[in-house]
Design a protein around this motif. Structure first.
Motif, PDB file in Angstrom:
ATOM      1  N   ILE A 144      -3.622   6.035  -0.916  1.00  0.00           N
ATOM      2  CA  ILE A 144      -3.685   4.478  -0.330  1.00  0.00           C
ATOM      3  C   ILE A 144      -2.305   4.775   0.157  1.00  0.00           C
ATOM      4  N   LEU A 145      -3.119   3.208   1.306  1.00  0.00           N
ATOM      5  CA  LEU A 145      -2.031   3.317   2.765  1.00  0.00           C
ATOM      6  C   LEU A 145      -1.534   1.368   2.397  1.00  0.00           C
ATOM      7  N   ASN A 146      -0.131   1.421   2.595  1.00  0.00           N
ATOM      8  CA  ASN A 146       0.171  -0.003   2.427  1.00  0.00           C
ATOM      9  C   ASN A 146       0.909  -0.670   3.985  1.00  0.00           C
ATOM     10  N   LEU A 147      -0.157  -1.165   4.317  1.00  0.00           N
ATOM     11  CA  LEU A 147       0.163  -2.162   5.659  1.00  0.00           C
ATOM     12  C   LEU A 147       0.523  -3.591   5.778  1.00  0.00           C
ATOM     13  N   LYS A 148       0.992  -4.629   6.839  1.00  0.00           N
ATOM     14  CA  LYS A 148       1.429  -5.678   6.613  1.00  0.00           C
ATOM     15  C   LYS A 148       0.692  -5.801   7.636  1.00  0.00           C
ATOM     16  N   SER A 149       0.500  -7.574   7.675  1.00  0.00           N
ATOM     17  CA  SER A 149      -0.862  -8.004   8.006  1.00  0.00           C
ATOM     18  C   SER A 149      -0.905  -9.237   8.173  1.00  0.00           C
TER      19      SER A 149
ATOM     20  N   LYS B  81     -14.222  -6.707   3.005  1.00  0.00           N
ATOM     21  CA  LYS B  81     -14.652  -5.473   3.030  1.00  0.00           C
ATOM     22  C   LYS B  81     -14.676  -4.058   1.758  1.00  0.00           C
ATOM     23  N   ASP B  82     -15.395  -3.502   1.357  1.00  0.00           N
ATOM     24  CA  ASP B  82     -15.132  -2.228   0.821  1.00  0.00           C
ATOM     25  C   ASP B  82     -13.656  -1.694   1.460  1.00  0.00           C
ATOM     26  N   GLY B  83     -13.034  -0.996   0.629  1.00  0.00           N
ATOM     27  CA  GLY B  83     -11.891  -0.254   0.773  1.00  0.00           C
ATOM     28  C   GLY B  83     -10.332  -0.872   0.873  1.00  0.00           C
ATOM     29  N   PHE B  84     -10.919  -1.858   1.238  1.00  0.00           N
ATOM     30  CA  PHE B  84      -9.272  -2.898   1.594  1.00  0.00           C
ATOM     31  C   PHE B  84      -9.154  -3.479  -0.171  1.00  0.00           C
ATOM     32  N   PHE B  85      -7.701  -3.472  -0.578  1.00  0.00           N
ATOM     33  CA  PHE B  85      -7.448  -4.897  -1.860  1.00  0.00           C
ATOM     34  C   PHE B  85      -6.249  -5.452  -1.636  1.00  0.00           C
ATOM     35  N   PRO B  86      -5.963  -6.099  -2.612  1.00  0.00           N
ATOM     36  CA  PRO B  86      -4.475  -6.790  -2.306  1.00  0.00           C
ATOM     37  C   PRO B  86      -3.719  -5.937  -2.890  1.00  0.00           C
ATOM     38  N   ALA B  87      -2.417  -5.897  -2.278  1.00  0.00           N
ATOM     39  CA  ALA B  87      -1.291  -5.134  -1.701  1.00  0.00           C
ATOM     40  C   ALA B  87      -0.837  -4.728  -3.228  1.00  0.00           C
ATOM     41  N   TYR B  88      -0.985  -2.907  -3.724  1.00  0.00           N
ATOM     42  CA  TYR B  88      -0.613  -2.482  -4.490  1.00  0.00           C
ATOM     43  C   TYR B  88       1.057  -2.382  -4.614  1.00  0.00           C
ATOM     44  N   HIS B  89       1.980  -3.049  -5.439  1.00  0.00           N
ATOM     45  CA  HIS B  89       3.414  -3.098  -5.222  1.00  0.00           C
ATOM     46  C   HIS B  89       4.175  -3.566  -3.926  1.00  0.00           C
ATOM     47  N   MET B  90       3.479  -4.442  -3.198  1.00  0.00           N
ATOM     48  CA  MET B  90       3.813  -5.240  -2.230  1.00  0.00           C
ATOM     49  C   MET B  90       3.589  -7.128  -2.062  1.00  0.00           C
TER      50      MET B  90
ATOM     51  N   TRP C  30       0.566  -8.555   2.415  1.00  0.00           N
ATOM     52  CA  TRP C  30       0.700  -7.125   3.027  1.00  0.00           C
ATOM     53  C   TRP C  30      -1.474  -6.332   2.225  1.00  0.00           C
ATOM     54  N   ILE C  31      -1.672  -5.317   2.769  1.00  0.00           N
ATOM     55  CA  ILE C  31      -2.966  -4.721   2.608  1.00  0.00           C
ATOM     56  C   ILE C  31      -2.838  -3.565   2.009  1.00  0.00           C
ATOM     57  N   THR C  32      -3.646  -2.977   0.823  1.00  0.00           N
ATOM     58  CA  THR C  32      -4.198  -1.131   0.562  1.00  0.00           C
ATOM     59  C   THR C  32      -5.299  -1.588   1.172  1.00  0.00           C
ATOM     60  N   ILE C  33      -5.687  -0.127   1.695  1.00  0.00           N
ATOM     61  CA  ILE C  33      -6.899   0.289   1.957  1.00  0.00           C
ATOM     62  C   ILE C  33      -6.380   1.400   1.552  1.00  0.00           C
TER      63      ILE C  33
ATOM     64  N   THR D  91     -13.549   5.651   3.549  1.00  0.00           N
ATOM     65  CA  THR D  91     -13.960   4.327   2.877  1.00  0.00           C
ATOM     66  C   THR D  91     -14.074   3.659   4.111  1.00  0.00           C
ATOM     67  N   VAL D  92     -13.064   2.920   4.814  1.00  0.00           N
ATOM     68  CA  VAL D  92     -12.352   2.427   6.203  1.00  0.00           C
ATOM     69  C   VAL D  92     -12.755   3.366   7.195  1.00  0.00           C
ATOM     70  N   PRO D  93     -13.069   2.925   8.466  1.00  0.00           N
ATOM     71  CA  PRO D  93     -13.030   3.980   9.607  1.00  0.00           C
ATOM     72  C   PRO D  93     -11.889   4.663  10.151  1.00  0.00           C
TER      73      PRO D  93
END
Length: 159
Positions: free
Chosen positions: A103-108, A119-128, A133-136, A141-143
């Motif tokens: 997984i990738l956590n990014l600030k947004s 959207k598919d492949g996106f989730f509430p941020a894991y441990h952030m 932040w968002i988890t991918i 799944t995400v291009p």
């Protein structure tokens, strides 16, 4: 012929099928019932992500934790993180599976996060912070272009 695989989000195993005119009917039917099909060549995993970060920002991943599966990308000047990569069980995201996924956590932008989560492949941020932040999933799944655009945004938001 193009090679496609089942998304691990929907299927425990990865099966590859060759597309031909006879397979197009099945691919179309699977898409209609919501099974996510993606080209295998579109998978943008953590190694590709780290290469992109090195080429665009001159940054190497940092491994501040005891495992080699978790890495951060941070600004060299202020040492702030703009990305966190981890290997996590899919069950942590409400998926009935013991399989792990990168997984990738990014600030947004908080406004953008709401629509991304739909959207598919996106989730509430894991441990952030889930508001900023968002988890991918890094499973294809995400291009790539969408991940890179969001990585750029996270980089800019954490300067």
């Amino acid at each position: 012929a193009d090679s496609y695989s089942w998304s691990p989000f929907y299927n425990e195993g990865i099966e590859t099928i060759e597309t031909s005119q006879s397979c197009q009917f099945y691919l179309t039917t699977l898409r209609r019932v919501g099974i996510n099909i993606r080209k295998m060549s579109e998978i943008f995993g953590k190694d590709a992500l780290f290469s992109f970060a090195n080429e665009h920002y001159g940054i190497e991943p940092d491994y501040p934790f005891s495992d080699d599966a978790s890495a951060v990308l941070r600004h060299p000047e202020n040492r702030k993180w703009f990305a966190l990569v981890m290997r996590v069980s899919k069950s942590k995201f409400g998926i009935k599976s013991d399989n792990a996924v990168d997984i990738l956590n990014l600030k947004s932008d908080p406004i953008l996060i709401g629509s991304l989560r739909l959207k598919d492949g996106f989730f509430p941020a894991y441990h952030m912070n889930k508001e900023k932040w968002i988890t991918i999933f890094l499973d294809g799944t995400v291009p790539k272009n969408e991940i890179c655009d969001l990585l750029d945004l996270s980089y800019d938001l954490t300067i």
